[in-house]
Design an enzyme around this catalytic site. Structure first.
Site, PDB file in Angstrom:
ATOM      1  N   TYR A 163      49.024  21.178   6.559  1.00  0.00           N
ATOM      2  CA  TYR A 163      50.105  21.883   5.838  1.00  0.00           C
ATOM      3  C   TYR A 163      51.148  20.884   5.342  1.00  0.00           C
ATOM      4  O   TYR A 163      51.552  20.922   4.178  1.00  0.00           O
ATOM      5  CB  TYR A 163      50.744  22.906   6.778  1.00  0.00           C
ATOM      6  CG  TYR A 163      51.949  23.622   6.209  1.00  0.00           C
ATOM      7  CD1 TYR A 163      51.789  24.674   5.316  1.00  0.00           C
ATOM      8  CD2 TYR A 163      53.244  23.261   6.585  1.00  0.00           C
ATOM      9  CE1 TYR A 163      52.899  25.349   4.802  1.00  0.00           C
ATOM     10  CE2 TYR A 163      54.355  23.937   6.078  1.00  0.00           C
ATOM     11  CZ  TYR A 163      54.178  24.976   5.188  1.00  0.00           C
ATOM     12  OH  TYR A 163      55.280  25.644   4.683  1.00  0.00           O
ATOM     13  N   LYS A 167      52.403  20.012   1.494  1.00  0.00           N
ATOM     14  CA  LYS A 167      53.764  20.168   0.971  1.00  0.00           C
ATOM     15  C   LYS A 167      54.316  18.825   0.468  1.00  0.00           C
ATOM     16  O   LYS A 167      55.084  18.790  -0.496  1.00  0.00           O
ATOM     17  CB  LYS A 167      54.680  20.786   2.040  1.00  0.00           C
ATOM     18  CG  LYS A 167      54.320  22.238   2.380  1.00  0.00           C
ATOM     19  CD  LYS A 167      54.344  23.169   1.163  1.00  0.00           C
ATOM     20  CE  LYS A 167      54.258  24.641   1.556  1.00  0.00           C
ATOM     21  NZ  LYS A 167      54.302  25.561   0.393  1.00  0.00           N
TER      22      LYS A 167
HETATM   23  N1  LIG Z   1      58.860  31.123   6.446  1.00  0.00           N
HETATM   24  C1  LIG Z   1      59.158  29.837   6.713  1.00  0.00           C
HETATM   25  O1  LIG Z   1      59.669  29.504   7.793  1.00  0.00           O
HETATM   26  C2  LIG Z   1      58.861  28.778   5.663  1.00  0.00           C
HETATM   27  C3  LIG Z   1      59.368  27.494   5.883  1.00  0.00           C
HETATM   28  C4  LIG Z   1      59.111  26.501   4.951  1.00  0.00           C
HETATM   29  C5  LIG Z   1      58.360  26.783   3.822  1.00  0.00           C
HETATM   30  N2  LIG Z   1      57.858  28.029   3.625  1.00  0.00           N
HETATM   31  C6  LIG Z   1      57.068  28.276   2.407  1.00  0.00           C
HETATM   32  O2  LIG Z   1      57.598  29.378   1.707  1.00  0.00           O
HETATM   33  C7  LIG Z   1      56.572  30.003   0.965  1.00  0.00           C
HETATM   34  C8  LIG Z   1      56.611  31.509   1.233  1.00  0.00           C
HETATM   35  O3  LIG Z   1      56.320  31.725   2.598  1.00  0.00           O
HETATM   36  P1  LIG Z   1      56.846  32.986   3.437  1.00  0.00           P
HETATM   37  O4  LIG Z   1      57.474  32.463   4.657  1.00  0.00           O
HETATM   38  O5  LIG Z   1      57.622  33.907   2.577  1.00  0.00           O
HETATM   39  O6  LIG Z   1      55.429  33.592   3.889  1.00  0.00           O
HETATM   40  P2  LIG Z   1      54.668  34.938   3.498  1.00  0.00           P
HETATM   41  O7  LIG Z   1      53.338  34.855   4.157  1.00  0.00           O
HETATM   42  O8  LIG Z   1      55.555  36.101   3.789  1.00  0.00           O
HETATM   43  O9  LIG Z   1      54.489  34.829   1.913  1.00  0.00           O
HETATM   44  C9  LIG Z   1      53.436  34.128   1.290  1.00  0.00           C
HETATM   45  C10 LIG Z   1      52.829  35.031   0.218  1.00  0.00           C
HETATM   46  O10 LIG Z   1      51.779  34.297  -0.439  1.00  0.00           O
HETATM   47  C11 LIG Z   1      50.688  35.170  -0.644  1.00  0.00           C
HETATM   48  N3  LIG Z   1      49.433  34.425  -0.721  1.00  0.00           N
HETATM   49  C12 LIG Z   1      48.773  33.812   0.301  1.00  0.00           C
HETATM   50  N4  LIG Z   1      47.626  33.281  -0.139  1.00  0.00           N
HETATM   51  C13 LIG Z   1      47.548  33.552  -1.474  1.00  0.00           C
HETATM   52  C14 LIG Z   1      46.579  33.284  -2.483  1.00  0.00           C
HETATM   53  N5  LIG Z   1      45.429  32.641  -2.183  1.00  0.00           N
HETATM   54  N6  LIG Z   1      46.819  33.682  -3.741  1.00  0.00           N
HETATM   55  C15 LIG Z   1      47.959  34.375  -4.042  1.00  0.00           C
HETATM   56  N7  LIG Z   1      48.910  34.678  -3.129  1.00  0.00           N
HETATM   57  C16 LIG Z   1      48.705  34.265  -1.851  1.00  0.00           C
HETATM   58  C17 LIG Z   1      50.709  36.106   0.575  1.00  0.00           C
HETATM   59  O11 LIG Z   1      49.996  37.316   0.332  1.00  0.00           O
HETATM   60  C18 LIG Z   1      52.196  36.300   0.807  1.00  0.00           C
HETATM   61  O12 LIG Z   1      52.694  37.465   0.157  1.00  0.00           O
HETATM   62  C19 LIG Z   1      55.251  29.348   1.374  1.00  0.00           C
HETATM   63  O13 LIG Z   1      54.865  28.396   0.379  1.00  0.00           O
HETATM   64  C20 LIG Z   1      55.619  28.644   2.676  1.00  0.00           C
HETATM   65  O14 LIG Z   1      54.824  27.519   2.916  1.00  0.00           O
HETATM   66  C21 LIG Z   1      58.110  29.045   4.528  1.00  0.00           C
END
Ligand SMILES: NC(=O)c1ccc[n+]([C@@H]2O[C@H](COP(=O)([O-])OP(=O)(O)OC[C@H]3O[C@@H](n4cnc5c(N)ncnc54)[C@H](O)[C@@H]3O)[C@@H](O)[C@H]2O)c1
Length: 261
Positions: A163, A167
């Site tokens: 991961y 990123k």
């Molecule tokens: N939540 C955290 O703590 C956090 C921290 C750092 C970075 N992020 C990043 O933020 C972004 C959003 O994450 P989140 O926390 O809202 O998680 P989340 O799982 O709620 O949202 C991710 C969304 O991406 C969609 N998705 C997954 N695979 C897919 C695919 N193959 N094609 C199309 N859509 C797809 C999922 O259905 C989901 O709705 C991600 O890129 C994640 O890496 C999150």
């Protein structure tokens, strides 16, 4: 108009079309809601078709839902083409959809690595490429915000080698695309969240492991809590709007002070 109103209008997005991927939940959903509040028409794109439709229904006329899969180039190009057909163009891309499975070092296989890179790097590149093409055709600049992670810049959570590498690659894509697209006034930045509530968004998924590592160690986050999704959406709005008009090629950290502790 008073000075205050003029300054606030820098954050308005009236007449703009925004595409938010992964907008069925979490950060993407909060971002779609905020961009719509700021006046944009928002394309809600996600592999979760029902979830995307639900969010679009909540937002009413300001939103439309699109189902697509980042693992499938044709699905991505068809989704971006459908957004352009329905809404005219894409002025703002929030490249947010991503996956975050954890693998202990010895359990990480080549297929796991490739899946992560396919979704979080190559898939995001294809979305960026297709949207940048639309922005260039319109000739009115554009904004691309890649949702990365503190894990691409610092050690944060254990068992996330694949991961974190994905990123870091996304941030590198941000810098390179900012260079290539600046002559078209297309600004490209990364937002790098630290902990966002809920910390383990899909606790019941297969193979799920609760987060462990520096990010969840007591006292490491100066603000003593995870961010809300709205607290990540707010700086995304800044980068999407005139307020962020002189920012490009940056990886902006939203981590409550974790990375300086
Ligand atoms: N939540 C955290 O703590 C956090 C921290 C750092 C970075 N992020 C990043 O933020 C972004 C959003 O994450 P989140 O926390 O809202 O998680 P989340 O799982 O709620 O949202 C991710 C969304 O991406 C969609 N998705 C997954 N695979 C897919 C695919 N193959 N094609 C199309 N859509 C797809 C999922 O259905 C989901 O709705 C991600 O890129 C994640 O890496 C999150």
């Amino acid at each position: 108009m008073s000075g205050g109103q003029t300054l606030l209008s820098l954050f308005r997005l009236d007449g703009k079309v925004a595409l938010v991927t992964g907008a069925a939940s979490g950060i993407g959903k909060a971002t779609a809601r905020l961009l719509a509040d700021a006046g944009a028409t928002v394309a809600i794109a996600d592999i979760d078709a029902d979830g995307a439709r639900k969010v679009a229904d909540e937002l009413g006329e300001a939103a439309r839902a699109y189902a697509f899969d980042l693992r499938d180039d044709q699905s991505i190009t068809a989704m971006v083409a459908a957004v352009a057909r329905d809404l005219g163009t894409v002025d703002i891309l929030v490249n947010n959809a991503g996956i975050y499975p954890k693998y202990p070092l010895d359990a990480l296989g080549q297929g796991d690595w490739q899946d992560m890179q396919q979704v979080n790097v190559w898939g995001c590149f294809v979305v960026l490429r297709e949207c940048a093409r639309l922005m260039r055709e319109k000739g009115d600049g554009g904004r691309i915000i890649n949702i990365s992670s503190i894990g691409g810049l610092r050690t944060a959570v254990n068992d996330q080698i694949a991961y974190n590498a994905s990123k870091a690659a996304l941030d590198s894509m941000t810098y390179s695309a900012a260079l290539d697209l600046a002559k078209h006034d297309i600004l490209v930045n990364s937002i790098c969240p630290g902990a966002v509530a809920p910390l383990d968004p899909k606790p019941h998924s297969a193979g799920h492991q609760p987060a462990k590592g520096p990010l969840v160690d007591a006292g490491r986050i100066l603000l003593r809590r995870a961010a809300t999704p709205d607290e990540v959406a707010a700086p995304i709005l800044m980068l999407a709007s005139a307020a962020g008009g002189y920012i490009t090629g940056q990886a902006i950290v939203i981590d409550g002070g974790f990375s300086v502790s």
